[in-house]
Structures are given as C-alpha cells and as structure tokens.
Write an enzyme that holds these catalytic residues in place. Structure first.
Site, PDB file in Angstrom:
ATOM      1  N   ASP A  77     -34.224  12.793  84.278  1.00 37.73           N
ATOM      2  CA  ASP A  77     -34.748  11.546  83.712  1.00 37.73           C
ATOM      3  C   ASP A  77     -35.100  10.556  84.816  1.00 37.73           C
ATOM      4  OD1 ASP A  77     -34.505  12.469  81.124  1.00 37.73           O
ATOM      5  OD2 ASP A  77     -32.611  11.442  80.728  1.00 37.73           O
ATOM      6  N   GLY A  99     -35.508  21.572  99.042  1.00 43.57           N
ATOM      7  CA  GLY A  99     -34.349  22.256  98.484  1.00 43.57           C
ATOM      8  C   GLY A  99     -34.537  22.404  96.987  1.00 43.57           C
ATOM      9  N   SER A 129     -36.320  27.115 102.039  1.00 47.20           N
ATOM     10  CA  SER A 129     -36.346  28.328 102.859  1.00 47.20           C
ATOM     11  C   SER A 129     -36.742  29.522 102.004  1.00 47.20           C
ATOM     12  CB  SER A 129     -34.968  28.578 103.478  1.00 47.20           C
ATOM     13  OG  SER A 129     -34.047  29.001 102.488  1.00 47.20           O
TER      14      SER A 129
END
Length: 204
Positions: A77, A99, A129
């Site tokens: 939200d 990430g 990654s």
C-alpha cells in the site's frame, strides 16, 4: 463534453479493485488457507511450513510459499501511495527496486503505474543478483552467516520476467539489471536520469 460523475466514480472503483486483486495475488492472500507460511532454514535447501497466517502476511512478517513477494500489504500500500503522490504532484522520475526476489512488489508497482496512465512515461528498474545473496561479512555480524547459501532466496530472472508476463505487465519500460549491486549500480546510474520512488533491500 461533460463527464458523468457516476461513470468516473465507477472507473476509479474499478482501478482500486484491480490493484487490490493484484495485491492479493502477489502476496498469495487470495489463496487463503491453501497458502502456507515458509519457515526458512539458513544454509540449507530444506525448509518447513506452517499454516497460513493472514495477519502475519498482511504485515509482511512471514515468507510466502506460492506468492510472488514477501512484502506485506502495508508496504505494498505504501508503494501505491508513493507512486500516486509523485504522479499527482507531477514529480518526475522512474521507479526502482533493488532486491526483488520473485518480483511481486515490482509487479504491483507496475500495475499502479499502468492504472494511473504512467506506464509509457516511467521506467521500472528491476534489480537483483537473481542468484541469491552475496557472502556476508561474518566478522562484522554473525547473523550474516550462510544467507548466501539459502536456495529459497535464489530466483532466476526468467522466473521474475514470467511473473510480470502472467499479469500482462511486462513491457519495454521494465528494465532488468542482473548482478550484485556493487557491479550493476555504477553503470546503471549513468543511464538513469531521475528516480521518484526507490524501494531498496540490499545486501551489497
């Protein structure tokens, strides 16, 4: 042409319901008790599961089994509200998440940009990654140990891309940056002109 207030209200309600639907799917709350809560095991390919706890999931306090994000409703939200604010206030800039795991929060952000008519104007940078976490500095914090050997956190870029595709949200303004951040951020920073919303979850 005079707009019909009821029609405009219906459109806004439809947009809200669409975003609620996407949120429930990426967080897997839509599956109710068919979903599970994952109990992670660091330095192991194995993990255990508990019964689904909707309250914990909404707060982002557990790991999803079939969902696309560990981000709870409150933080999703917040992503929606931040993007709405920058668009309403005409703050220029793109969206970045570092990430992303399975990519659910970035998928949701893309859905927000789409319903607000900004998908053609703003890039979504999806950075990870896509092979798990880097080795932690064990000499600084013992809690950093072995997260780089936890396969549940390793999600390939193809899986993340497919998660965008299944919601019909992968377009030319979704840019993937693959690699550890000390390698990818320097060259990426030369391509990014402005950022308006950043969601950062980084290890290195």
């Amino acid at each position: 042409m005079i707009s019909n207030p009821k029609t405009e209200g219906d459109k806004e309600h439809a947009k809200m319901m669409y975003l609620e639907m996407i949120k429930s799917f990426v967080s897997a709350t839509v599956f109710n008790n068919a979903e599970l809560s994952v109990v992670p095991r660091v330095n192991s390919a194995k993990f255990s599961v508990n019964d689904f706890n909707k309250n914990a999931r909404e707060k982002g306090e557990d790991w999803t089994y079939v969902g696309d994000t560990m981000t709870g409703w409150a933080r999703l939200d917040n992503v929606r509200d931040l993007l709405s604010d920058v668009i309403r206030e005409n703050v220029q800039g793109d969206y970045i998440e570092t990430g992303v795991w399975r990519g659910g929060a970035s998928v949701f952000a893309r859905a927000v940009l789409t319903v607000l008519g900004e998908a053609d104007k703003r890039v979504s940078y999806v950075c990870d990654s896509f092979s798990g976490l880097p080795p932690g500095d064990r000499s600084l914090d013992s809690k950093d140990k072995n997260w780089d050997n936890t396969p549940y956190l390793e999600v390939a870029s193809e899986i993340v891309a497919n998660n965008f595709i299944k919601y019909d949200l992968l377009d030319y303004n979704v840019v993937f940056a693959k690699g550890f951040f000390n390698e990818t951020m320097p060259p990426l920073s030369k391509k990014i002109e402005k950022l308006s919303v950043m969601r950062l979850d980084v290890s290195a």
